[in-house]
Design a protein around this motif. Structure first.
Motif, short mmCIF file in Angstrom:
data_model
loop_
_atom_site.label_atom_id
_atom_site.label_comp_id
_atom_site.label_asym_id
_atom_site.label_seq_id
_atom_site.Cartn_x
_atom_site.Cartn_y
_atom_site.Cartn_z
N ASP A 205 -13.08 -4.93 26.18
CA ASP A 205 -11.72 -4.79 26.69
C ASP A 205 -11.73 -4.51 28.19
O ASP A 205 -10.91 -5.05 28.95
CB ASP A 205 -11.00 -3.66 25.94
N LEU A 206 -12.67 -3.66 28.63
CA LEU A 206 -12.79 -3.38 30.06
C LEU A 206 -13.18 -4.63 30.84
O LEU A 206 -12.87 -4.76 32.03
CB LEU A 206 -13.82 -2.27 30.29
N LEU A 207 -13.88 -5.53 30.16
CA LEU A 207 -14.28 -6.79 30.80
C LEU A 207 -13.18 -7.84 30.71
O LEU A 207 -13.37 -8.97 31.17
CB LEU A 207 -15.55 -7.33 30.13
N GLY A 208 -12.05 -7.46 30.10
CA GLY A 208 -10.95 -8.41 29.96
C GLY A 208 -11.11 -9.35 28.78
O GLY A 208 -10.46 -10.40 28.75
N VAL A 209 -11.96 -8.97 27.83
CA VAL A 209 -12.20 -9.82 26.66
C VAL A 209 -11.53 -9.20 25.45
O VAL A 209 -11.75 -8.03 25.12
CB VAL A 209 -13.71 -9.97 26.40
N ARG A 210 -10.71 -9.98 24.75
CA ARG A 210 -10.01 -9.51 23.56
C ARG A 210 -10.91 -9.68 22.35
O ARG A 210 -11.55 -10.72 22.18
CB ARG A 210 -8.71 -10.28 23.38
N THR A 211 -10.93 -8.67 21.49
CA THR A 211 -11.83 -8.68 20.32
C THR A 211 -11.03 -8.63 19.03
O THR A 211 -10.06 -7.88 18.91
CB THR A 211 -12.79 -7.48 20.35
N ILE A 212 -11.47 -9.42 18.06
CA ILE A 212 -10.91 -9.41 16.71
C ILE A 212 -12.07 -9.29 15.73
O ILE A 212 -13.13 -9.89 15.94
CB ILE A 212 -10.10 -10.70 16.42
N ILE A 213 -11.88 -8.51 14.68
CA ILE A 213 -12.93 -8.34 13.67
C ILE A 213 -12.52 -9.03 12.38
O ILE A 213 -11.38 -8.89 11.91
CB ILE A 213 -13.18 -6.84 13.39
N THR A 214 -13.44 -9.79 11.82
CA THR A 214 -13.18 -10.47 10.56
C THR A 214 -14.30 -10.15 9.56
O THR A 214 -15.36 -9.67 9.92
CB THR A 214 -13.11 -12.00 10.74
N GLY A 215 -14.00 -10.44 8.28
CA GLY A 215 -15.02 -10.30 7.25
C GLY A 215 -15.08 -8.95 6.59
O GLY A 215 -16.04 -8.66 5.86
N LEU A 216 -14.08 -8.10 6.83
CA LEU A 216 -14.07 -6.80 6.16
C LEU A 216 -13.71 -6.97 4.69
O LEU A 216 -12.58 -7.32 4.36
CB LEU A 216 -13.06 -5.86 6.84
N ARG A 217 -14.68 -6.74 3.82
CA ARG A 217 -14.43 -6.87 2.38
C ARG A 217 -13.65 -5.65 1.88
O ARG A 217 -13.71 -4.57 2.50
CB ARG A 217 -15.76 -7.00 1.64
N PRO A 218 -12.94 -5.80 0.75
CA PRO A 218 -12.13 -4.69 0.23
C PRO A 218 -12.92 -3.40 0.05
O PRO A 218 -12.44 -2.32 0.39
CB PRO A 218 -11.62 -5.23 -1.12
N GLU A 219 -14.15 -3.50 -0.47
CA GLU A 219 -14.94 -2.29 -0.69
C GLU A 219 -15.33 -1.63 0.63
O GLU A 219 -15.49 -0.41 0.72
CB GLU A 219 -16.19 -2.59 -1.52
N MET A 220 -15.48 -2.45 1.69
CA MET A 220 -15.79 -1.89 2.99
C MET A 220 -14.59 -1.14 3.56
O MET A 220 -14.72 -0.07 4.15
CB MET A 220 -16.25 -2.99 3.95
N VAL A 221 -13.40 -1.71 3.35
CA VAL A 221 -12.18 -1.06 3.82
C VAL A 221 -11.96 0.25 3.07
O VAL A 221 -11.60 1.28 3.66
CB VAL A 221 -10.96 -1.99 3.65
N MET A 222 -12.20 0.23 1.75
CA MET A 222 -12.06 1.44 0.95
C MET A 222 -13.06 2.51 1.41
O MET A 222 -12.73 3.69 1.52
CB MET A 222 -12.28 1.13 -0.52
#
Length: 253
Positions: A205-222
């Motif tokens: 973010d400090l470098l001006g780059v936007r980040t998105i995270i994908t692949g979070l499985r339900p058990e990981m979120v829990m």
């Protein structure tokens, strides 16, 4: 009351030392302490009178011979070598030799430090660095300013540190404005993983780059919820395709 250290029983000090110690002269072992007996899997009777060169592989013996000869004059530098126990097993060690007088006889005291664990840690670190370098090389460009970074496997503290060191530099080098970090290949989401993701996203973010995270499985979120890990500050999606749709990128086939 004053203590005279000249009265210290040096032989007793050596015997109780936890480091293997060998005293030798003219390529003949005079003494080994208890730690050396245990390390070399032998007994004093079995090694006293033997040559200290016998524990080295043939290709090293000439260099060690010269080293021993030079150690009669001054302490030798610490070196790494492979030595052999009496049962034939090889061990990586550090050796340190210094001169010693026994009456009128010049002798050498050699310290033997087992560095097996150190070598294993170094190998693990090298393997991990190679893995991270390979991983960070797979910063897959999708469009001119969008790339995907897949993260796989188990992330421990050392691997997390390497990721944090390498990924921002790789992103800057490839000059992208959006990075999709896909963690679908990560086995577990723990505090180390999430802390790493937060640190990487903050730096990007400090470098001006936007980040998105994908692949979070339900058990990981829990698991994250159970650990009170807050993911709300980072845009997250189930798949890379969902992230691209969110970014208004046409992903229709």
């Amino acid at each position: 009351m004053s203590e005279d250290i000249s009265e210290i029983n040096y032989l007793e000090v050596m015997e109780y030392s936890l480091d293997p110690l060998i005293i030798h002269t003219d390529y003949r072992i005079l003494y080994v302490n208890g730690a050396a007996e245990e390390f070399f899997r032998t007994d004093k009777e079995g090694v006293v009178g033997q040559s200290p060169l016998d524990i080295f592989k043939d290709s090293s013996k000439e260099a060690i011979r010269k080293r021993i000869q030079s150690a009669y004059g001054k302490p030798a530098d610490v070196i790494e070598e492979t030595v052999y126990r009496t049962d034939g097993t090889a061990v990586e060690v550090e050796l340190y030799c210094h001169p010693l007088m026994i009456g009128d006889t010049q002798a050498i005291q050699t310290y033997v430090y087992d560095i097996t664990d150190k070598k294993e840690r170094e190998k693990k670190q090298m393997d991990m660095a190679a893995e991270i370098n390979e991983l960070s090389a797979v910063l897959v460009p999708l469009l001119d300013d969008i790339a995907v970074l897949p993260i796989v496997g188990t992330i421990d503290e050392e691997k997390a540190r390497l990721l944090f060191d390498i990924i921002p530099a790789k992103v800057r080098k490839q000059d992208v404005n959006h990075v999709i970090i896909d963690v679908s290949g990560v086995y577990t989401l723990n505090q180390v993983v999430t802390d790493t993701l937060f640190k990487i996203t903050r730096v990007l973010d400090l470098l001006g780059v936007r980040t998105i995270i994908t692949g979070l499985r339900p058990e990981m979120v829990m698991s994250a919820a159970n650990q009170n890990i807050d993911l709300t500050s980072i845009p997250t999606f189930a798949t890379v395709k969902d992230a691209l749709t969110y970014m208004h990128v046409n992903v229709s086939s």
